[in-house]
Structures are given as structure tokens and as C-alpha cells.
Write an enzyme that holds these catalytic residues in place. Structure first.
Site, short mmCIF file in Angstrom:
data_model
loop_
_atom_site.label_atom_id
_atom_site.label_comp_id
_atom_site.label_asym_id
_atom_site.label_seq_id
_atom_site.Cartn_x
_atom_site.Cartn_y
_atom_site.Cartn_z
N CYS A 1 -3.52 -4.45 3.74
CA CYS A 1 -2.45 -5.34 4.20
C CYS A 1 -2.45 -6.71 3.52
CB CYS A 1 -2.55 -5.54 5.71
SG CYS A 1 -2.31 -4.02 6.63
N HIS B 1 -2.06 -12.55 10.10
CA HIS B 1 -1.71 -11.14 9.89
C HIS B 1 -1.52 -10.44 11.23
CE1 HIS B 1 -1.40 -7.13 8.50
NE2 HIS B 1 -2.53 -6.76 9.05
N GLU C 1 0.84 -1.19 0.00
CA GLU C 1 0.00 0.00 0.00
C GLU C 1 0.88 1.25 0.00
OE1 GLU C 1 -2.30 0.52 3.67
OE2 GLU C 1 -0.57 1.75 4.18
#
Lengths: 349, 133
Positions: free
Chosen positions: A113, A235, A81
Site C-alpha cells: 500500500c 494510511h 499493487e
């Protein structure tokens, strides 16, 4: 199925501690450290960006690839990003630096993400479809958190790269599953410098719903249960979320430990679970089973079941290990230096 | 004055990939590339890629930097002899200038070299970092 032929990571050496950020904003450092389960984060120096991190991670992946010729790589996909340009691809610069041009397909992926695991998913698919012998997927970010926002304590930098192929595998990808819905939990509009988020709304309905959705679906698809895995990586927007989602689903602390890097690395956004996978492969043994589950706001999770092959023992020390980059020779900086490095100080043009 | 992006583009082979010229007769390597060996006049050559590690031969510390590197001062510029004997000069990074020493081991990393302000093209290339692994 296709799998990983070479892998590698790259991290900045610079770190800033939670206390250093907290003192500037009058925040209570112990409660942030406890709440986020995070002590410090990586900071990219001014001459490092998503492209440079990608090149170094990819070189480490090539070192572990058993001599893959960059000219045989059919695609380079970079998920981030924080691509340095709004218009001009990161992938072509990385391809040029690796010597993989001009017969190659490049694309820059974005999905908060999850952009990195998205690149991995597509790279695997190309190899599986026999469209090319190798495809390189890179997950890299130099993410920004707005000053004084909770994100400023975690937004970090790092990259991992995976050369996908069908022969000479380090880890075979046995199953994938993707799970996504339209979720307004975190975003950045065009021309805005910092992202915004929905505060507590980023938790249950966002991160936890999607990581659990993807994990339970891939476990069902694979006919496996948490105890069938040696390691799991989720994550890591902070230290707390991946630990909680793991434990709530029946995984153990021992299973997540090798890839649970956020407490001292911070949130490397697209890089988070891929860098965790790189650290886990560094210590994995032949035959080990690894579950990886990304999360990207907006929102979705990509889950992968990896089976480590005998080749891991030959290749793990052909490039620097991820934990070494994380733990050794770090350079601590103060908030002023951090603000300068991250372009948070207004100067005359 | 920042580097023209067209010039940078022409220099990708050596700036991005450390490509050098090795002449057949003398066995000498030149970096950046040369068409003709300046000593023997030889044009027979092969492309070689330089190794990524070496030692500092000499260095200088830049205190007052050109505008595009102003935010990075002070920093060191070093002449490094790579493991194959080739010498090249580049900026040192991730390195406290008081710690730079002749003979210190360095590694080459791909970094941002400069940018045409916030709106222009970014130039990438090689820098030296302390070799610690």
C-alpha cells in the site's frame, strides 16, 4: 523545496455494502462494521483498472496545474499493487494518454500500500534535484481481497495524482521521512491471485509501529507537534487503524476528518493516504499545515509535511472534488455483480 | 475477434487523446483524422483535441454482445455530439440502459475497451459516462 503544482483524484461510482458481503459468507455484518469501522467500499467496474483510474486522476491534476504542458513532465511514476500487466508498464500507457511521450521517464512502483507515496517521494526528489521541471506521481489500485477473507470487506479502488514542481505550488513539501523494516505482515507471491496476511500480526508490530515510527521521526525533524497541524492523513486499511494511530499520537478527530475516507471508500491500498490528501487539499486554506503518513506492508511508511499556499483557492474547483466523487451518485451493487466485476466467477474460456 | 494490438497502437492518437483534424478552408473537424478534406480536397490542416463533453444524439441498446463485451451486456452504444459539434460513437458505461435518453449530457472517460482474453493485450480508449458533475 519542491511541492504539489496540481492534484486530483478519481474513484469508481460503484459501491458494495458490508451487509451484502457478510450475508454470502455467514459473517456478522454489525461486528465487521464495528471492528473495521467501515460501512461500504468502492468497486471498479469491468472496464476500469489501475491505468484508467490513473489517467483520470492525472487529468484532474493537470486541470489544477495552471496549464502545465504534459510535454514538460519529465517522469511519470505509478505506485500500485494492481498494475494490469505483470510485464508491461502502466506508466507508458498513462503517458501516451496524457500526451507526455516520448521524452519522459516512466516506472511502475510496487510496495504493497505504500507504492503511491513512494512515487510521490521519488517525483519530489527529481524536482528538488532540478533534473526536470515537473514529475507526475500517481497512486492507484483496484485491490483484491480473497472471498470470505476479512480483506474482502475493505479491498477497494481509487487513485490520486500529484504533479510535483518547484514553482506555482499549491502545497510546499517542507519535510519527508521514511521508516522501514523487513516485516512479513502481508504479501502476494508470484502467480497467486489474492494476497495473504498475518491476521492480528498486521497491527501493532506492522501498521502501528511503522506509522508511529515515521510520524514521530518527521515531527522531530520538523520541530513540530501534532497541534501544529491543521490536518493529518494516515494510511487507511480500514476506518479504525488511521483513527487509532491519530488519536494515540495526539492528533484529533477534527484533524483527520477531511481525509478519513475509509468508512465509505474502503482501502484503496496505494491510493489510500494520497486520495485522503487530495480530499484534504480540497478543503484546505492557505497556510494550513498537513501531515501525511502512508503505510505499506513489508513494511514501511513515508511521511510528508505539506504547507498549503495561496494558490489553493484558485485551483480547488478547477476539477471535481474528491468527496463529491465519494459521496454523490454512487451505484450500489449486489454480491453477484461484484463477483462478476472482480473476476471471482469461474467461466469456460 | 478482438482488435489487433498493432492496429490499436496506430490509433492511439484518437483513441487515447481524442486528436482530430481541422481543415483550414472549410473549418471542418474530422474524427478520426483524415489526410484530405472529402468535400473540398483541401490538405491544409491542424491537429485539434476534441472537447470531453457532449449530448446523446441517438443510441441503441446491445442485448446480445460480441464475446469480448458479453459480460457487460446490456449496454448502450451512443452517437454523441460534442460541444464543438463533432459527432462520434462509443459505448456508454456506468449507465443503466433504461436511463439512456436522447439529449442526455455525457462526459468522455478513459476506459478499457477490450482485451485479448486473460493473457493478451488490453486496448484502452474513450467511452461515454453520464455527466453528473
Amino acid at each position: 523545496m519542491a511541492g504539489i503544482v496540481g492534484y486530483g483524484a478519481h474513484l469508481p461510482r460503484h459501491r458494495i455494502k458490508v451487509e451484502e458481503i457478510a450475508k454470502v459468507w455467514g459473517a456478522d455484518a454489525p461486528s465487521y462494521k464495528k471492528g473495521l469501522m467501515l460501512r461500504e467500499k468502492s468497486v471498479p467496474p469491468p472496464d476500469m483498472d489501475t491505468i484508467t483510474l490513473s489517467v483520470e486522476a492525472a487529468k484532474n491534476a493537470l486541470r489544477r496545474s495552471g496549464g502545465v504542458d504534459p510535454k514538460d513532465i519529465g517522469a511519470i511514476y505509478i505506485g500500485s499493487e494492481s498494475h494490469p500487466y505483470a510485464v508491461k508498464p502502466s506508466g507508458t500507457t498513462v503517458a501516451e494518454a496524457l500526451g507526455a511521450t516520448p521524452d519522459i521517464h516512466c516506472a511502475d512502483f510496487e510496495f504493497a500500500c505504500k507504492a503511491g507515496s513512494e512515487a510521490m517521494f521519488v517525483a519530489l526528489s527529481h524536482v528538488d534535484a532540478k533534473a526536470m521541471p515537473y514529475a507526475l506521481a500517481i497512486a492507484a489500485d483496484t485491490s483484491q481481497g480473497a472471498p470470505s477473507d476479512a480483506l474482502e470487506f475493505s479491498a477497494a479502488a481509487g487513485a490520486a495524482a500529484f504533479i510535483m514542481g518547484s514553482k506555482n505550488l499549491i502545497a510546499d513539501c517542507l519535510f519527508t521521512h521514511s521508516y522501514m523494516t523487513d516485516m512479513p505482515d502481508f504479501w502476494r507471491r508470484e502467480h497467486q491471485f489474492y494476497p495473504q496476511h498475518g491476521g492480528r500480526f498486521t497491527g501493532e508490530e506492522a501498521y502501528f509501529a511503522h506509522t508511529k515510527g515515521a510520524t514521530s521521526a518527521i515531527l522531530k525533524k520538523a520541530g513540530m507537534k501534532p497541534s501544529d497541524f491543521n490536518y493529518a492523513i494516515f494510511h487507511q486499511p480500514n476506518g479504525k487503524f488511521p483513527q487509532r494511530v491519530a488519536l494515540e499520537q495526539g492528533f484529533t478527530q477534527e484533524q483527520i476528518d477531511p481525509g478519513w475516507l475509509a468508512p465509505t471508500l474502503g482501502n484503496t491500498y496505494s491510493g489510500a493516504s494520497p486520495v485522503g490528501l487530495s480530499a484534504t487539499l480540497d478543503i484546505a486554506k492557505p497556510g494550513d499545515m498537513i501531515l501525511m503518513c502512508s503505510y505499506g506492508s513489508g513494511a514501511g511508511s513515508d511521511a510528508f509535511v505539506w504547507k498549503v499556499t495561496d494558490r489553493i483557492d484558485e485551483v480547488r474547483d478547477l476539477a471535481v472534488r474528491t468527496k463529491k466523487l465519494l459521496d454523490e451518485n454512487v451505484i450500489y451493487i449486489d454480491y453477484g455483480t461484484y463477483a462478476k466485476y472482480r473476476h471471482k466467477i469461474k467461466k469456460n474460456a | 475477434m478482438t482488435m489487433f494490438s498493432s492496429r490499436n497502437w496506430r490509433e492511439y492518437p484518437h483513441r487515447y487523446r481524442l486528436e482530430a483534424t481541422k481543415f483550414t478552408k472549410s473549418g471542418k473537424t474530422y474524427f478520426p483524422k483524415r489526410m484530405v478534406d472529402p468535400v473540398t480536397g483541401d490538405t491544409e490542416q491542424e491537429m485539434v483535441t476534441l472537447p470531453e463533453t457532449g449530448k446523446v444524439i441517438t443510441y441503441t441498446i446491445i442485448q446480445i454482445a460480441p464475446p469480448q463485451w458479453g459480460d457487460q451486456a446490456p449496454y448502450a452504444l451512443a452517437v454523441v455530439e460534442l460541444t464543438d459539434g463533432t459527432r462520434l460513437m462509443a459505448q456508454m458505461t456506468d449507465c443503466d440502459t433504461t436511463k439512456v435518453k436522447i439529449g442526455m449530457e455525457v462526459r468522455i472517460e478513459f476506459r478499457k475497451i477490450q482485451a485479448e482474453a486473460d493473457h493478451g493485450v488490453i486496448s484502452y480508449g474513450y467511452k461515454f459516462v453520464p455527466k453528473w458533475y
